[in-house]
Enzyme design. Structure first.
Site, PDB file in Angstrom:
ATOM      1  N   HIS A  19      -3.870  13.996   0.390  1.00 13.97           N
ATOM      2  CA  HIS A  19      -4.031  13.134   1.565  1.00 13.97           C
ATOM      3  C   HIS A  19      -2.816  13.238   2.484  1.00 13.97           C
ATOM      4  O   HIS A  19      -2.963  13.427   3.696  1.00 13.97           O
ATOM      5  CB  HIS A  19      -4.236  11.683   1.125  1.00 13.97           C
ATOM      6  CG  HIS A  19      -4.189  10.697   2.258  1.00 13.97           C
ATOM      7  ND1 HIS A  19      -5.205  10.576   3.186  1.00 13.97           N
ATOM      8  CD2 HIS A  19      -3.243   9.787   2.629  1.00 13.97           C
ATOM      9  CE1 HIS A  19      -4.886   9.635   4.067  1.00 13.97           C
ATOM     10  NE2 HIS A  19      -3.698   9.146   3.758  1.00 13.97           N
ATOM     11  N   THR A  47      -8.805  -5.362   3.669  1.00 10.27           N
ATOM     12  CA  THR A  47      -8.766  -4.424   2.553  1.00 10.27           C
ATOM     13  C   THR A  47      -9.719  -4.989   1.518  1.00 10.27           C
ATOM     14  O   THR A  47      -9.583  -6.155   1.139  1.00 10.27           O
ATOM     15  CB  THR A  47      -7.336  -4.327   1.980  1.00 10.27           C
ATOM     16  OG1 THR A  47      -6.502  -3.693   2.957  1.00 10.27           O
ATOM     17  CG2 THR A  47      -7.309  -3.514   0.695  1.00 10.27           C
ATOM     18  N   GLN A  72      -3.587   2.587  14.830  1.00 14.94           N
ATOM     19  CA  GLN A  72      -2.497   3.105  14.000  1.00 14.94           C
ATOM     20  C   GLN A  72      -1.678   4.171  14.738  1.00 14.94           C
ATOM     21  O   GLN A  72      -0.445   4.153  14.713  1.00 14.94           O
ATOM     22  CB  GLN A  72      -3.091   3.691  12.716  1.00 14.94           C
ATOM     23  CG  GLN A  72      -2.066   4.098  11.670  1.00 14.94           C
ATOM     24  CD  GLN A  72      -2.731   4.592  10.381  1.00 14.94           C
ATOM     25  OE1 GLN A  72      -3.951   4.532  10.234  1.00 14.94           O
ATOM     26  NE2 GLN A  72      -1.922   5.071   9.446  1.00 14.94           N
ATOM     27  N   GLU A 116      -9.058   4.186  -2.484  1.00 14.98           N
ATOM     28  CA  GLU A 116      -7.855   3.955  -3.284  1.00 14.98           C
ATOM     29  C   GLU A 116      -8.206   3.207  -4.564  1.00 14.98           C
ATOM     30  O   GLU A 116      -9.284   2.636  -4.703  1.00 14.98           O
ATOM     31  CB  GLU A 116      -6.835   3.098  -2.497  1.00 14.98           C
ATOM     32  CG  GLU A 116      -6.439   3.684  -1.155  1.00 14.98           C
ATOM     33  CD  GLU A 116      -5.239   2.988  -0.529  1.00 14.98           C
ATOM     34  OE1 GLU A 116      -4.447   2.373  -1.265  1.00 14.98           O
ATOM     35  OE2 GLU A 116      -5.100   3.060   0.702  1.00 14.98           O
ATOM     36  N   GLU A 155     -10.204   4.096   3.426  1.00 21.45           N
ATOM     37  CA  GLU A 155      -9.293   4.844   2.564  1.00 21.45           C
ATOM     38  C   GLU A 155      -9.695   4.544   1.127  1.00 21.45           C
ATOM     39  O   GLU A 155      -9.676   3.392   0.697  1.00 21.45           O
ATOM     40  CB  GLU A 155      -7.828   4.475   2.825  1.00 21.45           C
ATOM     41  CG  GLU A 155      -7.364   4.945   4.186  1.00 21.45           C
ATOM     42  CD  GLU A 155      -5.841   4.985   4.355  1.00 21.45           C
ATOM     43  OE1 GLU A 155      -5.135   4.256   3.643  1.00 21.45           O
ATOM     44  OE2 GLU A 155      -5.381   5.762   5.223  1.00 21.45           O
ATOM     45  N   LYS A 203      -3.992  -1.915   9.843  1.00 22.63           N
ATOM     46  CA  LYS A 203      -4.333  -2.106   8.433  1.00 22.63           C
ATOM     47  C   LYS A 203      -4.537  -3.578   8.100  1.00 22.63           C
ATOM     48  O   LYS A 203      -4.586  -3.935   6.926  1.00 22.63           O
ATOM     49  CB  LYS A 203      -3.188  -1.573   7.568  1.00 22.63           C
ATOM     50  CG  LYS A 203      -2.838  -0.109   7.818  1.00 22.63           C
ATOM     51  CD  LYS A 203      -3.829   0.833   7.160  1.00 22.63           C
ATOM     52  CE  LYS A 203      -3.268   2.239   7.079  1.00 22.63           C
ATOM     53  NZ  LYS A 203      -4.084   3.079   6.172  1.00 22.63           N
ATOM     54  N   ARG A 260      -7.771   3.898  13.049  1.00 26.62           N
ATOM     55  CA  ARG A 260      -6.909   5.070  13.288  1.00 26.62           C
ATOM     56  C   ARG A 260      -6.315   5.126  14.681  1.00 26.62           C
ATOM     57  O   ARG A 260      -5.193   5.616  14.863  1.00 26.62           O
ATOM     58  CB  ARG A 260      -7.705   6.356  13.030  1.00 26.62           C
ATOM     59  CG  ARG A 260      -8.224   6.508  11.620  1.00 26.62           C
ATOM     60  CD  ARG A 260      -7.108   6.588  10.614  1.00 26.62           C
ATOM     61  NE  ARG A 260      -7.638   6.717   9.263  1.00 26.62           N
ATOM     62  CZ  ARG A 260      -6.928   6.534   8.160  1.00 26.62           C
ATOM     63  NH1 ARG A 260      -5.650   6.181   8.226  1.00 26.62           N
ATOM     64  NH2 ARG A 260      -7.481   6.676   6.975  1.00 26.62           N
ATOM     65  N   ASP A 276      -8.939   0.491   1.840  1.00 26.26           N
ATOM     66  CA  ASP A 276      -7.996   0.056   2.873  1.00 26.26           C
ATOM     67  C   ASP A 276      -8.566   0.444   4.240  1.00 26.26           C
ATOM     68  O   ASP A 276      -8.276   1.510   4.772  1.00 26.26           O
ATOM     69  CB  ASP A 276      -6.660   0.754   2.619  1.00 26.26           C
ATOM     70  CG  ASP A 276      -5.593   0.344   3.612  1.00 26.26           C
ATOM     71  OD1 ASP A 276      -5.595  -0.824   4.020  1.00 26.26           O
ATOM     72  OD2 ASP A 276      -4.762   1.201   3.976  1.00 26.26           O
ATOM     73  N   GLU A 334      -9.726  12.625   7.250  1.00 24.81           N
ATOM     74  CA  GLU A 334      -9.613  13.955   6.652  1.00 24.81           C
ATOM     75  C   GLU A 334     -10.961  14.679   6.616  1.00 24.81           C
ATOM     76  O   GLU A 334     -11.034  15.873   6.884  1.00 24.81           O
ATOM     77  CB  GLU A 334      -9.089  13.837   5.213  1.00 24.81           C
ATOM     78  CG  GLU A 334      -7.683  13.285   5.101  1.00 24.81           C
ATOM     79  CD  GLU A 334      -7.384  12.836   3.681  1.00 24.81           C
ATOM     80  OE1 GLU A 334      -7.605  11.647   3.380  1.00 24.81           O
ATOM     81  OE2 GLU A 334      -6.965  13.679   2.867  1.00 24.81           O
ATOM     82  N   ASP A 366       0.850  -1.189   0.000  1.00 24.94           N
ATOM     83  CA  ASP A 366       0.000   0.000   0.000  1.00 24.94           C
ATOM     84  C   ASP A 366       0.887   1.240   0.000  1.00 24.94           C
ATOM     85  O   ASP A 366       1.875   1.310   0.741  1.00 24.94           O
ATOM     86  CB  ASP A 366      -0.909  -0.014   1.230  1.00 24.94           C
ATOM     87  CG  ASP A 366      -2.040   0.992   1.101  1.00 24.94           C
ATOM     88  OD1 ASP A 366      -2.427   1.317  -0.044  1.00 24.94           O
ATOM     89  OD2 ASP A 366      -2.534   1.441   2.141  1.00 24.94           O
TER      90      ASP A 366
END
Lengths: 418, 418
Positions: A132, A254, A237, A200, A198, A250, A234, A230, A360, A125
């Site tokens: 971002h 996914t 993380q 992607e 996420e 993570k 948080r 993904d 975000e 990834d």
């Protein structure tokens, strides 16, 4: 390029995601069949195992489509990829002499279950969307230090966990993990409280290599693209990622779209990477337009309720293309294999409604979103369904990926009781 | 436990790495045979494919040893692991009634080539040796901030690249990569100048799981251990690792010993993890002695010259055991598979001659080592051969792993010319 017309009528509608121009590859099953390769055309799936058995398509001495993945076909090489596409267009185009032979091997998509289209060899990834990276960096380090010093020189990436990649439609269990609240001195083992998406794209490597490859060779070796979510914990993380990067945050799942859109289908939509602040070094320098103009969106639907579009952006927002990522990945001599999956990194546009993660969109949980239902969200709540979609708009046709969706289930009460 | 005597005489020498107490598993070939499973006994290898075909060992309905990996056997489960060991001891012990039937299936080790013992499913590398983490942290951040805040609470790890794992004896090509010298403003693409080893043990997962598992279950699921050298490009690493961890710096190669020493063989050498500054949370708390007392050493030999032992340490120096690492790895629900390889992290003892990397031994290149040949080294030079060894000392016998060795070849002049 205009719409290519198919005798499968549904494929000719200008908004349909699967016209003859697309022909994406997936793995499906339906009543009484094993998982097998299929090609989407309009509302139907061409059963490739059956078509191969009937002698309508033949690409190798051994059957390659009666398998639950496209890896064996990918491994035949780029020439075979072209040959198959040409043959499929011949079979499915308006006026095809072989319509009567093909028609019995079409399965209504509504009756099929979709499965993982590839056996994922390894999963990497990246962190290659500038908006971002800037947003996340600003939240964690302030706007002056938002981008790490290396960011404008290499596509930053980390190895993910191939075993955790699942197909769209798979429910996602909210994970437990070790995390530390800002107001506590010590960590605790708890269900994730800041579960996120996420947005992607994923690139699939179709040709194995065993040494550094150029950006052009990397582009040649990419088989196709999927949508990719993904899922990210948080809070886990934040606690774990220093100094060696994200790990368990993570590794829950996914999700990828069920359909691989081939490079050939995306060819008309190639677009350049943005202007560069620093010239890239030769090993990852742009050698042509290797991004694609693909509109992307994410919706969120609370359990049993209407969905709200929470972001709209475009794959052309990436700072590094997938071929640049793959070329960088190979610099050390790292062997790359058929079925390797490369996540683009979160794709965010420059304005707030274009951001590709809840981190975000809610600015770290400080600015809740209001959904159409009137409810608010900072991160994902149990029962929420998150759905990614993507489409490239051609001249009278659309190239779609199918959706990439998942519903978040509550964390287990005791994750060790099974 | 004393030495168990074998009718293979060489196995009975107290210093021999492969007595009947050991019976490590590897994959070998010799004149005229395909790669196949084998078991080391003294100076010989028992050809398991031949023994299976002859009906001397039978563990499943289908043959599992006529394969170039032990994965299919591992997948049979822990009961089969015990059954095979018991059977092998019966066949190979002094006084065995079946000696005459077994003897034709022994191949002199000196005539065999060793290959990867497993198909590596995925590869994870940890950072779980306290002295190593403290040394590296001190160099980069000073002794006050040497250990990151999470370090004493979770085994920090990152996903590595399974495709880059190679068997001992494989030459290692010095990689190119993007790196930035401290005295330059911009990065350059150059051959690595600070190429290093990491002395580690690797744990092999033998049972697949699909959810969080306890430390005890993790221990039960580990099939065995290998020596592991995580070749590391320190200058590439320094430039790339913020914020998502090491990537290309660790993707050139990771070497493992050809022999998997089973948990059963290591049972007498179990030892506790060290005292803890903070009590670990339940999900990774110690539930018994899960480290092993294994003496480890590394030698370095310039091309064509005598080898110098550059470090001696012990696996008992780890802060986290492999079962704790595996349990942590599963917390998020991450599916773990048969053939997953978990690197312990660099193993360094508390004093200078016990450090497990050249980065630490030369203190970031500032304190060159002097070899027996009179030459000095900070990092690896072209032609150097680095060899890891490990042994557990029992009552009149030794459990060895074979060596884990690799010679570093010069970087290609132009890595893109092939």
């Amino acid at each position: 390029m205009p719409l290519m017309k198919s005798w499968v009528d549904s494929a000719n509608a200008p908004d349909h995601p699967f016209p003859l121009n697309n022909l994406p590859y997936g793995v499906f099953s339906h009543a009484g069949t094993e998982e097998r390769c299929g090609v989407a055309i309009g509302d139907m799936i061409l059963d490739m195992a059956a078509a191969e058995e009937a002698g309508l398509v033949q690409v190798a001495d051994e059957p390659v489509f009666d398998l639950p993945y496209w890896n064996d076909f990918m491994d035949l090489g780029a020439e075979a990829w072209d040959t198959l596409r040409t043959r499929l267009i011949t079979l499915l185009a308006v006026g095809s002499a072989e319509r009567a032979a093909v028609e019995p091997h079409l399965v209504p998509m509504s009756e099929a279950a979709m499965h993982m289209p590839i056996a994922v060899s390894e999963y990497t990834d990246f962190y290659a969307g500038r908006n971002h990276a800037f947003n996340v960096g600003t939240m964690f380090r302030g706007p002056e230090n938002a981008l790490p010093p290396n960011w404008l020189h290499i596509p930053i990436g980390y190895n993910g966990r191939a075993s955790s990649v699942v197909v769209s439609g798979t429910d996602i269990r909210r994970p437990w993990g070790q995390l530390k609240s800002p107001d506590h001195d010590l960590p605790a083992f708890l269900p994730c409280r800041r579960f996120d998406i996420e947005l992607e794209m994923g690139a699939i490597v179709g040709t194995a290599t065993d040494g550094p490859i150029s950006v052009q060779e990397a582009d040649d070796n990419i088989f196709g693209y999927v949508l990719l979510n993904d899922w990210s914990a948080r809070d886990i993380q934040a606690w774990e990622y220093q100094p060696l990067g994200p790990f368990q945050a993570k590794a829950t799942a996914t999700s990828i779209s069920p359909w691989i859109v081939t490079k050939a289908a995306l060819e008309p939509f190639r677009t350049d990477t943005p202007e560069r602040e620093f010239e890239l070094l030769d090993h990852i320098k742009d050698v042509g337009p290797m991004l694609y103009d693909i509109d992307l969106a994410v919706t969120m639907a609370p359990e049993g309720k209407e969905a709200t579009t929470i972001t709209r952006t475009n794959y052309n927002q990436m700072y590094y293309s997938a071929p640049q990522q793959l070329a960088h990945h190979s610099t050390s001599g790292c062997p790359m294999n058929v079925g390797d999956l490369l996540g683009s990194g979160t794709i965010s546009g420059p304005t707030k409604p274009e951001r590709g993660s809840l981190l975000e969109l809610s600015w770290g949980g400080k600015e809740p979103l209001t959904l159409n239902t009137g409810e608010t969200r900072t991160f994902i709540e149990d029962g929420d369904t998150l759905t990614l979609s993507g489409e490239a708009k051609g001249d009278g046709y659309t190239i779609g990926f199918g959706t990439c969706t998942g519903t978040v289930l509550p964390a287990l009460e005791d994750p060790y009781k099974r």
